[in-house]
Scaffold this motif. Structure first.
Motif, PDB file in Angstrom:
ATOM      1  N   VAL A 262       3.147   4.894  -5.399  1.00  0.00           N
ATOM      2  CA  VAL A 262       2.312   6.042  -4.665  1.00  0.00           C
ATOM      3  C   VAL A 262       3.020   7.352  -5.165  1.00  0.00           C
ATOM      4  N   ARG A 263       2.468   8.328  -5.338  1.00  0.00           N
ATOM      5  CA  ARG A 263       3.144   9.657  -6.059  1.00  0.00           C
ATOM      6  C   ARG A 263       4.195   9.937  -5.353  1.00  0.00           C
ATOM      7  N   ARG A 264       5.478  10.305  -5.862  1.00  0.00           N
ATOM      8  CA  ARG A 264       6.549  10.230  -5.335  1.00  0.00           C
ATOM      9  C   ARG A 264       6.742  11.142  -4.188  1.00  0.00           C
ATOM     10  N   ASP A 265       6.322  12.258  -4.438  1.00  0.00           N
ATOM     11  CA  ASP A 265       6.486  13.285  -3.455  1.00  0.00           C
ATOM     12  C   ASP A 265       5.301  13.464  -2.216  1.00  0.00           C
ATOM     13  N   ALA A 266       4.622  12.359  -2.244  1.00  0.00           N
ATOM     14  CA  ALA A 266       3.642  12.395  -1.342  1.00  0.00           C
ATOM     15  C   ALA A 266       4.329  11.949   0.128  1.00  0.00           C
ATOM     16  N   ARG A 267       3.784  12.708   1.119  1.00  0.00           N
ATOM     17  CA  ARG A 267       4.214  12.378   2.733  1.00  0.00           C
ATOM     18  C   ARG A 267       3.865  11.093   3.021  1.00  0.00           C
ATOM     19  N   ARG A 268       4.707  10.289   3.697  1.00  0.00           N
ATOM     20  CA  ARG A 268       4.391   8.995   3.837  1.00  0.00           C
ATOM     21  C   ARG A 268       4.319   8.783   5.504  1.00  0.00           C
ATOM     22  N   ILE A 269       3.410   8.324   5.833  1.00  0.00           N
ATOM     23  CA  ILE A 269       3.270   8.127   7.581  1.00  0.00           C
ATOM     24  C   ILE A 269       2.526   6.892   7.816  1.00  0.00           C
ATOM     25  N   TYR A 270       3.582   6.242   8.397  1.00  0.00           N
ATOM     26  CA  TYR A 270       3.575   4.560   8.833  1.00  0.00           C
ATOM     27  C   TYR A 270       2.421   4.374  10.062  1.00  0.00           C
ATOM     28  N   VAL A 271       1.510   3.611   9.950  1.00  0.00           N
ATOM     29  CA  VAL A 271       0.692   3.834  11.157  1.00  0.00           C
ATOM     30  C   VAL A 271       0.389   2.163  11.240  1.00  0.00           C
ATOM     31  N   SER A 286      -7.833   7.442  12.944  1.00  0.00           N
ATOM     32  CA  SER A 286      -8.838   8.139  12.245  1.00  0.00           C
ATOM     33  C   SER A 286      -8.901   9.693  12.586  1.00  0.00           C
ATOM     34  N   LYS A 287      -8.316  10.267  13.553  1.00  0.00           N
ATOM     35  CA  LYS A 287      -8.239  11.633  13.950  1.00  0.00           C
ATOM     36  C   LYS A 287      -7.075  12.338  13.081  1.00  0.00           C
ATOM     37  N   LEU A 288      -6.135  11.569  12.926  1.00  0.00           N
ATOM     38  CA  LEU A 288      -5.034  12.000  12.011  1.00  0.00           C
ATOM     39  C   LEU A 288      -5.524  12.154  10.615  1.00  0.00           C
ATOM     40  N   MET A 289      -6.308  11.375   9.971  1.00  0.00           N
ATOM     41  CA  MET A 289      -6.983  11.538   8.718  1.00  0.00           C
ATOM     42  C   MET A 289      -7.792  12.653   8.707  1.00  0.00           C
TER      43      MET A 289
END
Ligand code: SAH
Length: 486
Positions: A262-271, A286-289
């Motif tokens: 994944v693009r290196r500076d993309a923010r990562r959110i574990y769901v 879904s709401k977060l997206m």
């Protein structure tokens, strides 16, 4: 990383190449391409070096170099294949403060000479850190084959719009999106197909739009199937969108190897979700997206396997569509297909199974709500997702309804990954086999006579999976068959 990759400016600087060999000739060419003044030394130069003698920027001396020749050099290459001569050269280069590389003597190298794909101004340099130069060469050939020859010219072409884009699109993220749309979208396509005027017109249009405020970052969502685990099973489209995302929402089944792409500076959110331990409720995901996309982000929702197979992808998309957010869905290799193939089991086969049914056996209070009449039919394969916890009641269910207890069953844990484990048995004994093997999941269960074909079709190396159980009864010929493709 053992070496720092950098690109050195040696335009109009002095470079020394010592040797009359083919390797020396390649070094001379490389230095000339980068605009250096190249001094080559050899008492008896070979044909390839002689061919370079009259090129601008080359001075060939038919003698050995001296310490004085090394003075003022930016780079010194030793390619004489004569150890004494190479060692002397290296010590002079060190004393003169020049960067030195002696062919095939890693201990006498300040840098690695990489394999290069030249699409100037784009240059791709590949190194294996000296471990396996042949891999670098193979990689180079692959990149050469896939990178359009005009890509370098495209880079020069789009860079001529740089100033205007900087002035017109002031928001940093919007500007990145503008560049990406330009290169990866219609303008880039026009240019690569030779229609430079149309490419220019397209960029002018896009710039005019942006000047009117049309280039506000527009968020969208990519619902992407990441496959069962092996990163090689990603699709090109998945990879492209992974490289574009600003934020990524991923779950438990997506491993580090895939996240690394994944693009290196993309923010990562574990769901991530695990049965009975839901990290984030489906509605919240879904709401977060929706919220992230409304803020202008390109949101990557990365899901194990295929997003529409037991992945609740449909529900997530419904929410997005309701909120008017643009989205793309990218299919992935689903676990049943990836894992069974890596375990040497075809899901259908003319003599064994004419159909394959995918089910989920996520038991609730010890009861499986399944359409048993369909499942117990002969001549099919049943692939069970999320079924490891319910294995005993699942097997009982089949046997109670008259299925032959000798029906073959395979369980594949961590399928397609280096720690893939395959346990085979029959409906009667698989529960015990699974217990002995200590399976924890994720695992897919394959039920049906196709499982027997594993002995002939398992192309994976022996050490990839645990064959302990099936090996016990294997013949020598079986074992030969299992050691992989010839
Ligand atoms: N959308 C996914 C399935 C999600 S449900 C797909 O198309 O594959 C999660 C279940 O998938 C797990 O409980 C397991 O049964 C199966 N699974 C996913 N990855 C797997 C893997 N690498 N090995 C074995 N089973 C896997």
């Amino acid at each position: 990383m053992d070496f720092l990759p950098i690109f050195l400016d040696i335009r109009d600087r002095k470079v020394l190449v010592d040797g009359g060999t083919t390797v020396a000739a390649r070094r001379v060419e490389r230095a000339l391409d980068a605009g250096a003044r190249v001094h080559v030394f050899d008492p008896d130069p070979g044909e390839e070096v002689l061919l370079l003698e009259h090129r601008d920027g080359v001075t060939l001396t038919r003698a050995l170099p001296t310490e004085a020749d090394v003075a003022g050099c930016a780079v010194v290459w030793g390619a004489s294949e004569t150890p004494d001569r190479d060692a002397r050269l290296y010590s002079w280069a060190k004393a003169a403060g020049a960067l030195c590389n002696i062919a095939d003597m890693p201990e006498n190298c300040d840098f690695i000479t990489p394999s290069v794909v030249d699409r100037s101004p784009i240059v791709i340099a590949i190194s294996t850190g000296g471990a396996a130069p042949i891999i670098a060469r193979i990689l180079r050939a692959r990149i050469e084959a896939t990178l359009p020859a005009a890509y370098g010219r495209l880079a020069s072409f789009v860079s001529s719009f740089r100033e205007r884009i900087l002035e017109t699109v002031t928001n940093g993220r919007a500007r990145r999106h503008f560049w990406e749309r330009m290169i990866d979208g219609p303008a880039g396509d026009f240019f690569l197909s030779g229609a430079e005027e149309r490419a220019t017109a397209q960029i002018e249009d896009d710039l005019a739009n942006a000047a009117e405020g049309g280039a506000k970052p527009v968020g969208e969502v990519y619902l992407v199937g990441a496959g069962p685990g092996d990163p090689d099973l990603l699709t090109f489209r998945a990879l492209r969108l992974m490289q574009r995302a600003d934020v990524v929402l991923y779950d438990r089944l997506v491993g580090d190897d895939i996240m690394g792409l994944v693009r290196r500076d993309a923010r990562r959110i574990y769901v991530g979700k695990k049965s009975r331990d839901h990290t984030m409720a489906q509605e919240d995901i879904s709401k977060l997206m929706v919220r992230l996309a409304q803020e202008g982000n390109r949101v990557l929702r990365l899901k194990g396997g295929d997003p529409y197979i037991f992945g609740r992808g449909g529900e997530e998309i419904a929410e997005l569509a309701g909120a008017g957010i643009g989205f793309q869905v990218v299919p992935g290799v689903t676990a049943a297909s990836g894992c069974s193939t890596y375990a040497g089991i075809p899901l259908t086969h003319r003599d064994h199974a004419q159909s394959c049914t995918f089910i989920t056996a996520h038991g609730r209070d010890g009861v499986l709500d399944l359409d048993w009449d369909i499942l117990i039919r002969e001549g099919q394969t049943v692939a069970v997702y999320m079924g490891l916890g319910s294995l005993p009641i699942l097997m009982e269910g089949f046997i109670e309804r008259g299925t032959n207890p000798q029906t073959p069953v395979a369980i594949i844990e961590n399928g397609t990954l280096p720690d893939q484990k395959v346990v085979t048995g029959t409906m009667a004994d698989i529960v015990e086999q699974a217990r002995q093997a200590g399976l924890k999941g994720p695992a897919i269960i394959i039920i049906g006579s196709v499982v027997q074909l594993r002995d002939q079709l398992n192309w994976q190396a022996l050490d990839r999976s645990s064959h302990a159980l099936s090996l016990a009864s294997a013949t020598t010929q079986d074992m030969v068959n299992r050691t992989g493709p010839k």
